[in-house]
Scaffold this motif. Structure first.
Motif, PDB file in Angstrom:
ATOM      1  N   VAL A  51      -7.752   4.021   7.892  1.00 32.27           N
ATOM      2  CA  VAL A  51      -7.891   3.763   9.376  1.00 32.27           C
ATOM      3  C   VAL A  51      -7.280   2.953  10.023  1.00 32.27           C
ATOM      4  CG1 VAL A  51      -9.746   3.929  11.200  1.00 32.27           C
ATOM      5  CG2 VAL A  51      -9.946   5.086   9.032  1.00 32.27           C
ATOM      6  N   VAL A  52      -6.692   3.101  10.889  1.00 28.77           N
ATOM      7  CA  VAL A  52      -6.014   1.981  11.816  1.00 28.77           C
ATOM      8  C   VAL A  52      -6.718   1.475  13.051  1.00 28.77           C
ATOM      9  CG1 VAL A  52      -3.886   1.504  13.265  1.00 28.77           C
ATOM     10  CG2 VAL A  52      -3.683   2.986  11.335  1.00 28.77           C
ATOM     11  N   ASP A  53      -6.961   0.176  13.101  1.00 30.89           N
ATOM     12  CA  ASP A  53      -7.785  -0.301  14.264  1.00 30.89           C
ATOM     13  C   ASP A  53      -6.881  -0.018  15.490  1.00 30.89           C
ATOM     14  OD1 ASP A  53      -9.802  -1.816  15.695  1.00 30.89           O
ATOM     15  OD2 ASP A  53      -8.862  -3.855  15.001  1.00 30.89           O
ATOM     16  N   ASP A  54      -6.770   0.950  15.980  1.00 33.76           N
ATOM     17  CA  ASP A  54      -6.165   1.323  17.144  1.00 33.76           C
ATOM     18  C   ASP A  54      -7.088   1.316  18.495  1.00 33.76           C
ATOM     19  OD1 ASP A  54      -4.986   3.600  19.302  1.00 33.76           O
ATOM     20  OD2 ASP A  54      -3.435   3.142  17.950  1.00 33.76           O
ATOM     21  N   TRP A  55      -6.593   0.746  19.513  1.00 35.93           N
ATOM     22  CA  TRP A  55      -7.468   0.866  20.762  1.00 35.93           C
ATOM     23  C   TRP A  55      -7.796   1.996  21.370  1.00 35.93           C
ATOM     24  CZ3 TRP A  55      -6.048   2.712  25.731  1.00 35.93           C
ATOM     25  CH2 TRP A  55      -4.759   3.111  25.718  1.00 35.93           C
ATOM     26  N   ARG A  56      -7.476   3.244  20.888  1.00 35.74           N
ATOM     27  CA  ARG A  56      -7.597   4.477  21.378  1.00 35.74           C
ATOM     28  C   ARG A  56      -8.971   5.104  20.522  1.00 35.74           C
ATOM     29  NH1 ARG A  56      -1.655   6.988  20.879  1.00 35.74           N
ATOM     30  NH2 ARG A  56      -2.066   5.449  18.966  1.00 35.74           N
ATOM     31  N   ASN A  57      -9.263   4.660  19.324  1.00 37.08           N
ATOM     32  CA  ASN A  57     -10.403   5.211  18.220  1.00 37.08           C
ATOM     33  C   ASN A  57     -11.532   5.116  19.269  1.00 37.08           C
ATOM     34  OD1 ASN A  57      -8.368   5.155  16.452  1.00 37.08           O
ATOM     35  ND2 ASN A  57      -9.294   3.460  15.165  1.00 37.08           N
ATOM     36  N   THR A  58     -12.107   6.175  18.737  1.00 35.00           N
ATOM     37  CA  THR A  58     -13.703   6.445  19.312  1.00 35.00           C
ATOM     38  C   THR A  58     -14.593   6.959  18.024  1.00 35.00           C
ATOM     39  OG1 THR A  58     -13.478   8.876  19.960  1.00 35.00           O
ATOM     40  CG2 THR A  58     -12.678   7.259  21.418  1.00 35.00           C
ATOM     41  N   ASP A  59     -15.909   7.030  18.404  1.00 36.94           N
ATOM     42  CA  ASP A  59     -16.731   7.520  17.060  1.00 36.94           C
ATOM     43  C   ASP A  59     -16.232   8.766  16.736  1.00 36.94           C
ATOM     44  OD1 ASP A  59     -18.220   5.294  17.902  1.00 36.94           O
ATOM     45  OD2 ASP A  59     -19.811   6.271  18.946  1.00 36.94           O
ATOM     46  N   ASN A  60     -15.506   9.894  17.431  1.00 41.73           N
ATOM     47  CA  ASN A  60     -15.213  11.074  17.295  1.00 41.73           C
ATOM     48  C   ASN A  60     -13.575  11.481  17.160  1.00 41.73           C
ATOM     49  OD1 ASN A  60     -17.905  11.382  19.283  1.00 41.73           O
ATOM     50  ND2 ASN A  60     -18.059  12.226  17.161  1.00 41.73           N
ATOM     51  N   ALA A  61     -12.872  10.430  17.353  1.00 40.79           N
ATOM     52  CA  ALA A  61     -11.351  10.465  17.312  1.00 40.79           C
ATOM     53  C   ALA A  61     -10.684   9.125  16.946  1.00 40.79           C
ATOM     54  CB  ALA A  61     -10.991  11.174  18.493  1.00 40.79           C
ATOM     55  N   TRP A  62      -9.836   9.412  15.817  1.00 38.88           N
ATOM     56  CA  TRP A  62      -9.341   7.954  15.243  1.00 38.88           C
ATOM     57  C   TRP A  62      -8.095   8.404  14.669  1.00 38.88           C
ATOM     58  CZ3 TRP A  62     -13.475  10.781  13.691  1.00 38.88           C
ATOM     59  CH2 TRP A  62     -13.572  11.260  12.494  1.00 38.88           C
ATOM     60  N   VAL A  63      -7.215   7.220  14.490  1.00 40.02           N
ATOM     61  CA  VAL A  63      -5.931   7.321  13.810  1.00 40.02           C
ATOM     62  C   VAL A  63      -6.153   6.679  12.561  1.00 40.02           C
ATOM     63  CG1 VAL A  63      -3.651   6.433  13.768  1.00 40.02           C
ATOM     64  CG2 VAL A  63      -4.872   6.716  15.918  1.00 40.02           C
ATOM     65  N   ALA A  64      -5.509   7.518  11.424  1.00 39.67           N
ATOM     66  CA  ALA A  64      -5.531   7.161   9.972  1.00 39.67           C
ATOM     67  C   ALA A  64      -4.071   7.049   9.644  1.00 39.67           C
ATOM     68  CB  ALA A  64      -6.382   7.830   9.155  1.00 39.67           C
ATOM     69  N   SER A  65      -3.352   6.247   8.838  1.00 39.99           N
ATOM     70  CA  SER A  65      -1.945   6.173   8.637  1.00 39.99           C
ATOM     71  C   SER A  65      -1.661   6.005   7.045  1.00 39.99           C
ATOM     72  CB  SER A  65      -1.720   4.873   9.539  1.00 39.99           C
ATOM     73  OG  SER A  65      -0.351   4.743   9.036  1.00 39.99           O
ATOM     74  N   VAL A  66      -0.628   6.537   6.893  1.00 41.52           N
ATOM     75  CA  VAL A  66       0.031   6.440   5.669  1.00 41.52           C
ATOM     76  C   VAL A  66       1.096   5.145   5.779  1.00 41.52           C
ATOM     77  CG1 VAL A  66       1.618   7.244   3.605  1.00 41.52           C
ATOM     78  CG2 VAL A  66      -0.049   8.774   4.602  1.00 41.52           C
ATOM     79  N   SER A  67       1.103   3.989   5.202  1.00 41.75           N
ATOM     80  CA  SER A  67       1.837   3.075   5.186  1.00 41.75           C
ATOM     81  C   SER A  67       2.684   3.110   4.069  1.00 41.75           C
ATOM     82  CB  SER A  67       0.981   1.681   5.408  1.00 41.75           C
ATOM     83  OG  SER A  67       0.449   1.264   4.334  1.00 41.75           O
ATOM     84  N   ALA A  68       4.302   2.612   4.275  1.00 42.94           N
ATOM     85  CA  ALA A  68       4.958   2.780   3.106  1.00 42.94           C
ATOM     86  C   ALA A  68       6.008   1.702   3.392  1.00 42.94           C
ATOM     87  CB  ALA A  68       5.840   4.194   3.202  1.00 42.94           C
ATOM     88  N   TRP A  73      -9.211  15.623  18.185  1.00 52.70           N
ATOM     89  CA  TRP A  73     -10.587  15.225  17.836  1.00 52.70           C
ATOM     90  C   TRP A  73     -10.446  14.786  16.165  1.00 52.70           C
ATOM     91  CZ3 TRP A  73     -13.798  13.836  21.204  1.00 52.70           C
ATOM     92  CH2 TRP A  73     -13.858  14.644  22.282  1.00 52.70           C
ATOM     93  N   GLY A  74     -11.382  14.109  15.845  1.00 55.75           N
ATOM     94  CA  GLY A  74     -11.212  13.808  14.345  1.00 55.75           C
ATOM     95  C   GLY A  74     -10.041  12.991  14.201  1.00 55.75           C
ATOM     96  N   GLU A  75      -9.559  13.107  12.950  1.00 59.90           N
ATOM     97  CA  GLU A  75      -8.300  12.310  12.577  1.00 59.90           C
ATOM     98  C   GLU A  75      -6.961  12.655  13.041  1.00 59.90           C
ATOM     99  OE1 GLU A  75      -7.733  10.953   8.079  1.00 59.90           O
ATOM    100  OE2 GLU A  75      -6.379  12.272   8.325  1.00 59.90           O
ATOM    101  N   SER A  76      -6.411  11.660  13.846  1.00 57.07           N
ATOM    102  CA  SER A  76      -5.113  11.748  13.941  1.00 57.07           C
ATOM    103  C   SER A  76      -4.325  11.058  12.817  1.00 57.07           C
ATOM    104  CB  SER A  76      -4.782  11.320  15.236  1.00 57.07           C
ATOM    105  OG  SER A  76      -5.250  11.911  16.330  1.00 57.07           O
ATOM    106  N   ALA A  77      -3.562  12.020  11.991  1.00 54.44           N
ATOM    107  CA  ALA A  77      -2.543  11.209  11.033  1.00 54.44           C
ATOM    108  C   ALA A  77      -1.372  10.749  11.505  1.00 54.44           C
ATOM    109  CB  ALA A  77      -2.360  12.449   9.874  1.00 54.44           C
ATOM    110  N   ALA A  78      -1.081   9.541  11.031  1.00 62.00           N
ATOM    111  CA  ALA A  78       0.186   8.580  11.347  1.00 62.00           C
ATOM    112  C   ALA A  78       0.873   8.197  10.078  1.00 62.00           C
ATOM    113  CB  ALA A  78      -0.257   7.659  12.257  1.00 62.00           C
ATOM    114  N   ALA A  79       2.157   7.805  10.530  1.00 65.35           N
ATOM    115  CA  ALA A  79       2.872   7.315   9.492  1.00 65.35           C
ATOM    116  C   ALA A  79       3.569   5.971   9.753  1.00 65.35           C
ATOM    117  CB  ALA A  79       4.055   8.320   9.063  1.00 65.35           C
ATOM    118  N   ASP A  80       3.610   4.787   8.926  1.00 64.94           N
ATOM    119  CA  ASP A  80       4.050   3.545   9.507  1.00 64.94           C
ATOM    120  C   ASP A  80       4.880   2.972   8.396  1.00 64.94           C
ATOM    121  OD1 ASP A  80       2.469   3.144  11.775  1.00 64.94           O
ATOM    122  OD2 ASP A  80       0.597   2.797  10.587  1.00 64.94           O
ATOM    123  N   PRO A  81       6.355   3.229   8.701  1.00 69.60           N
ATOM    124  CA  PRO A  81       7.161   2.709   7.744  1.00 69.60           C
ATOM    125  C   PRO A  81       7.648   0.917   7.888  1.00 69.60           C
ATOM    126  CG  PRO A  81       8.238   3.840   9.618  1.00 69.60           C
ATOM    127  CD  PRO A  81       6.875   3.921   9.694  1.00 69.60           C
TER     128      PRO A  81
END
Length: 240
Positions: free
Chosen positions: A164-181, A92-100
């Motif tokens: 925040v990533v425009d991920d198809w799984r995002n909802t009002d209360n759970a979403w993906v945010a990413s560090v891009s490098a 729930w809330g932010e799921s942190a991701a990494a995008d190399p």
């Protein structure tokens, strides 16, 4: 693959009163409370609702993108209403991701490494969620190694941003945010698909238009959510 419920721009903000708002619940069967009571998937937390999460202050303090809780103590998507409810992510809330983002060469010879995601069968940046206690730098290197076979742990990437990533799984209360490098290599090196990747290939990367044309000509599709990240990489590369 992407579910899209259109939210009028003037009603996206949580500060705008909208009593009739009724988002579509996209929670899959395995994350419903009845299923979690019997078995919790190894990629998900056991909390059936945000009210069952005990560490919101810690999650908010560590978030890549700041967010708030509503009157119930539920997390609110940082960019406002999504038209989707429930949870189709591990947390729930932010799921942190990494995008190399791995680029090789310069000028007309510049190329970009993409994988074919086996879940949506589209060309995408390799990447994924941070493991518990893992730093973003460690996750960037791990995801590359797992999905492409490249070991770039000794390289220091350029951090392009967090968002925040425009991920198809995002909802009002759970979403993906990413560090891009951005990782830059003098020349392309051999990449071998693994983990969640069905394929791994180098593509021409002079511009998004050139990339689109090459991918389309090969009968494939570029994952739309990664376009802004790729544009960030191009903007950085074109500054030099």
């Amino acid at each position: 693959m992407t579910r899209t419920e259109t939210i009028p721009t003037e009603r996206r903000s949580w500060s705008v009163d909208w009593p009739e708002y009724a988002p579509t619940d996209i929670t899959p069967p395995e994350l419903l409370a009845s299923a979690l009571a019997h078995e919790v998937p190894d990629w998900a937390e056991a909390a059936p609702t945000p009210a069952d999460v005990p560490d919101w202050p810690q999650r908010m303090g560590a978030a890549l993108v700041p967010f708030q809780l509503d009157a119930r103590g539920w997390p609110l998507h940082p960019q406002g209403r999504t038209g989707r409810a429930g949870r189709n992510l591990g947390r729930w809330g932010e799921s942190a991701a990494a995008d190399p983002i791995v680029v090789a060469g310069t000028g007309r010879a510049r190329q970009l490494l993409l994988i074919t995601r086996d879940d949506i069968e589209e060309e995408a940046i390799s990447g994924g969620m941070l493991d518990p206690g893992e730093t973003a730098l460690d996750a960037l290197a791990r995801e590359l190694r797992e999905e492409t076979g490249l070991d770039l742990a000794g390289h220091r990437p350029v951090i392009l941003g967090k968002g925040v990533v425009d991920d198809w799984r995002n909802t009002d209360n759970a979403w993906v945010a990413s560090v891009s490098a951005l990782y830059w290599l003098p020349v392309p090196v051999t990449a071998v698909a693994g983990d969640d990747a069905a394929d791994a290939n180098w593509w021409p990367f002079g511009s998004l238009g050139e990339l689109d044309a090459a991918i389309t000509a090969a009968g494939r599709t570029l994952y739309a959510a990664h376009r802004p990240l790729l544009q960030l990489a191009l903007d950085h590369l074109n500054q030099g």
